[in-house]
Design a protein around this motif. Structure first.
Motif, PDB file in Angstrom:
ATOM      1  N   VAL A   1     -32.807 -58.473  81.970  1.00  0.00           N
ATOM      2  CA  VAL A   1     -33.604 -57.858  83.039  1.00  0.00           C
ATOM      3  C   VAL A   1     -32.831 -56.720  83.706  1.00  0.00           C
ATOM      4  O   VAL A   1     -33.366 -55.620  83.925  1.00  0.00           O
ATOM      5  N   VAL A   2     -31.563 -56.982  84.021  1.00  0.00           N
ATOM      6  CA  VAL A   2     -30.746 -55.973  84.700  1.00  0.00           C
ATOM      7  C   VAL A   2     -30.534 -54.767  83.805  1.00  0.00           C
ATOM      8  O   VAL A   2     -30.593 -53.607  84.259  1.00  0.00           O
ATOM      9  N   ARG A   3     -30.326 -54.994  82.505  1.00  0.00           N
ATOM     10  CA  ARG A   3     -30.064 -53.871  81.598  1.00  0.00           C
ATOM     11  C   ARG A   3     -31.326 -53.070  81.297  1.00  0.00           C
ATOM     12  O   ARG A   3     -31.257 -51.856  81.110  1.00  0.00           O
ATOM     13  N   ILE A   4     -32.452 -53.754  81.283  1.00  0.00           N
ATOM     14  CA  ILE A   4     -33.713 -53.004  81.153  1.00  0.00           C
ATOM     15  C   ILE A   4     -33.910 -52.105  82.377  1.00  0.00           C
ATOM     16  O   ILE A   4     -34.292 -50.934  82.256  1.00  0.00           O
ATOM     17  N   ALA A   5     -33.616 -52.667  83.561  1.00  0.00           N
ATOM     18  CA  ALA A   5     -33.743 -51.876  84.790  1.00  0.00           C
ATOM     19  C   ALA A   5     -32.777 -50.696  84.771  1.00  0.00           C
ATOM     20  O   ALA A   5     -33.145 -49.565  85.129  1.00  0.00           O
TER      21      ALA A   5
ATOM     22  N   VAL B   1     -32.878 -46.038  93.239  1.00  0.00           N
ATOM     23  CA  VAL B   1     -34.098 -46.807  93.512  1.00  0.00           C
ATOM     24  C   VAL B   1     -34.549 -47.544  92.262  1.00  0.00           C
ATOM     25  O   VAL B   1     -35.016 -48.683  92.319  1.00  0.00           O
ATOM     26  N   GLY B   2     -34.375 -46.901  91.109  1.00  0.00           N
ATOM     27  CA  GLY B   2     -34.807 -47.516  89.853  1.00  0.00           C
ATOM     28  C   GLY B   2     -34.035 -48.743  89.454  1.00  0.00           C
ATOM     29  O   GLY B   2     -34.479 -49.502  88.579  1.00  0.00           O
ATOM     30  N   LEU B   3     -32.879 -48.992  90.057  1.00  0.00           N
ATOM     31  CA  LEU B   3     -32.083 -50.176  89.727  1.00  0.00           C
ATOM     32  C   LEU B   3     -32.645 -51.459  90.326  1.00  0.00           C
ATOM     33  O   LEU B   3     -32.202 -52.547  89.969  1.00  0.00           O
ATOM     34  N   ILE B   4     -33.605 -51.336  91.242  1.00  0.00           N
ATOM     35  CA  ILE B   4     -34.206 -52.533  91.830  1.00  0.00           C
ATOM     36  C   ILE B   4     -34.958 -53.289  90.733  1.00  0.00           C
ATOM     37  O   ILE B   4     -35.832 -52.726  90.074  1.00  0.00           O
TER      38      ILE B   4
ATOM     39  N   GLY C   1     -38.503 -49.503  88.434  1.00  0.00           N
ATOM     40  CA  GLY C   1     -38.998 -48.460  87.540  1.00  0.00           C
ATOM     41  C   GLY C   1     -40.113 -47.646  88.168  1.00  0.00           C
ATOM     42  O   GLY C   1     -40.083 -46.416  88.167  1.00  0.00           O
ATOM     43  N   ALA C   2     -41.090 -48.342  88.750  1.00  0.00           N
ATOM     44  CA  ALA C   2     -42.221 -47.652  89.368  1.00  0.00           C
ATOM     45  C   ALA C   2     -41.795 -46.914  90.636  1.00  0.00           C
ATOM     46  O   ALA C   2     -42.153 -45.752  90.848  1.00  0.00           O
ATOM     47  N   LEU C   3     -40.996 -47.584  91.482  1.00  0.00           N
ATOM     48  CA  LEU C   3     -40.557 -46.948  92.728  1.00  0.00           C
ATOM     49  C   LEU C   3     -39.661 -45.746  92.452  1.00  0.00           C
ATOM     50  O   LEU C   3     -39.761 -44.713  93.116  1.00  0.00           O
ATOM     51  N   GLY C   4     -38.769 -45.893  91.460  1.00  0.00           N
ATOM     52  CA  GLY C   4     -37.887 -44.786  91.115  1.00  0.00           C
ATOM     53  C   GLY C   4     -38.665 -43.589  90.600  1.00  0.00           C
ATOM     54  O   GLY C   4     -38.351 -42.441  90.924  1.00  0.00           O
ATOM     55  N   ALA C   5     -39.694 -43.861  89.779  1.00  0.00           N
ATOM     56  CA  ALA C   5     -40.507 -42.766  89.243  1.00  0.00           C
ATOM     57  C   ALA C   5     -41.248 -42.038  90.360  1.00  0.00           C
ATOM     58  O   ALA C   5     -41.275 -40.800  90.405  1.00  0.00           O
TER      59      ALA C   5
END
Length: 266
Positions: free
Chosen positions: A83-87, A163-166, A171-175
């Motif tokens: 999960v962390v690495r996908i993020a 932000v994308g690391l959450i 992913g959505a928030l970072g985008a």
């Protein structure tokens, strides 16, 4: 200091979509000056190919890069390392994608200055023929603008990456964060030339954009989203130059107030 104030005639949503329409209206110049707009595709295509190759290369290395960035997750129970690495991988690639749009704009404007100069001059001549313009520019001014744009793009990419690391929602928030930040940067940079030639400096220019924040965001976000579509950046760049020239006129104060806005920061 003179502040640029404008009564808000429409709501925020209406102003935002007015900015979107400003970009869409730029595509109409394909009917007016098709040959000139076609020239604007050349530098955009060259820079786009280079950046696309860089993104493809990053895509091949994204998995080991994400693992390198998250050594702390090695001893965690499944599925948390995954999960962390996908993020992390999503955040890295998303930040790179957003940064590529800024790099694309900076490099394309720099390399294609003669082409885009003819486009915005054509728009000014057709739509504001009586306005006096200081069209003196220079190579080093273009270098400085490109460097500033790249540095601001890097900062926006770093914020979007963080932000994308959450997990799960990053992913959505970072985008969203990256698109908003990059959109604002694009609106500022692309409209800059049409304001600078009227004697308006950087700080006054940004006050004008802030006074029409929703419209500037509408234009910038629409441009950024078009840039993220395959081949969209190439096809959109000439229209964005046209739209930004019109955006500059939209955000300027009345003619009688312009000199004060231009000198208020001195």
């Amino acid at each position: 200091m003179t502040h640029v104030e404008h009564p808000r005639r429409d709501g925020v949503v209406s102003e935002f979509f007015a900015g979107v329409r400003t970009l869409l209206g730029g595509f109409g110049w394909w009917r007016v000056r098709p040959g000139l707009m076609l020239l604007g595709l050349v530098p955009a295509a060259v820079v786009s190919l280079v950046l696309a190759a860089a993104l493809v290369t990053l895509g091949f290395w994204i998995a080991p890069l994400a693992e390198t960035l998250t050594p702390f997750a090695n001893g965690w129970d499944a599925p948390w390392p995954f999960v962390v690495r996908i993020a992390a991988g999503t955040a890295v690639f998303g930040a790179a994608l957003l940064l590529s749009a800024t790099l694309f704009t900076a490099l394309t404007l720099l390399i294609g200055e003669p082409f885009y100069d003819r486009i915005w001059r054509g728009v000014e001549a057709a739509e504001a023929p009586d306005e006096p313009l200081d069209t003196d520019g220079g190579f080093w001014a273009g270098i400085a603008d490109a460097a500033s744009l790249i540095l601001r793009g890097i900062l926006a990419a770093i914020i979007a990456f963080a932000v994308g690391l959450i997990p799960f929602v990053g992913g959505a928030l970072g985008a969203i964060t990256g698109i908003l930040l990059s959109g604002w940067i694009l609106a500022d940079e692309l409209s800059g030339r049409a304001l600078t030639v009227r004697g308006i400096d950087h700080r006054a220019r940004r006050r004008m954009l802030r006074a029409h924040r929703a419209r500037a965001f509408g234009f910038g976000v629409a441009t950024q989203l078009c840039f993220l579509i395959p081949l969209g950046a190439v096809l959109t760049m000439p229209a964005a130059v046209v739209g930004a020239t019109r955006l500059a006129r939209d955000v300027r104060p009345p003619a009688s107030a312009t000199p004060g806005a231009a000198t208020s920061s001195t």
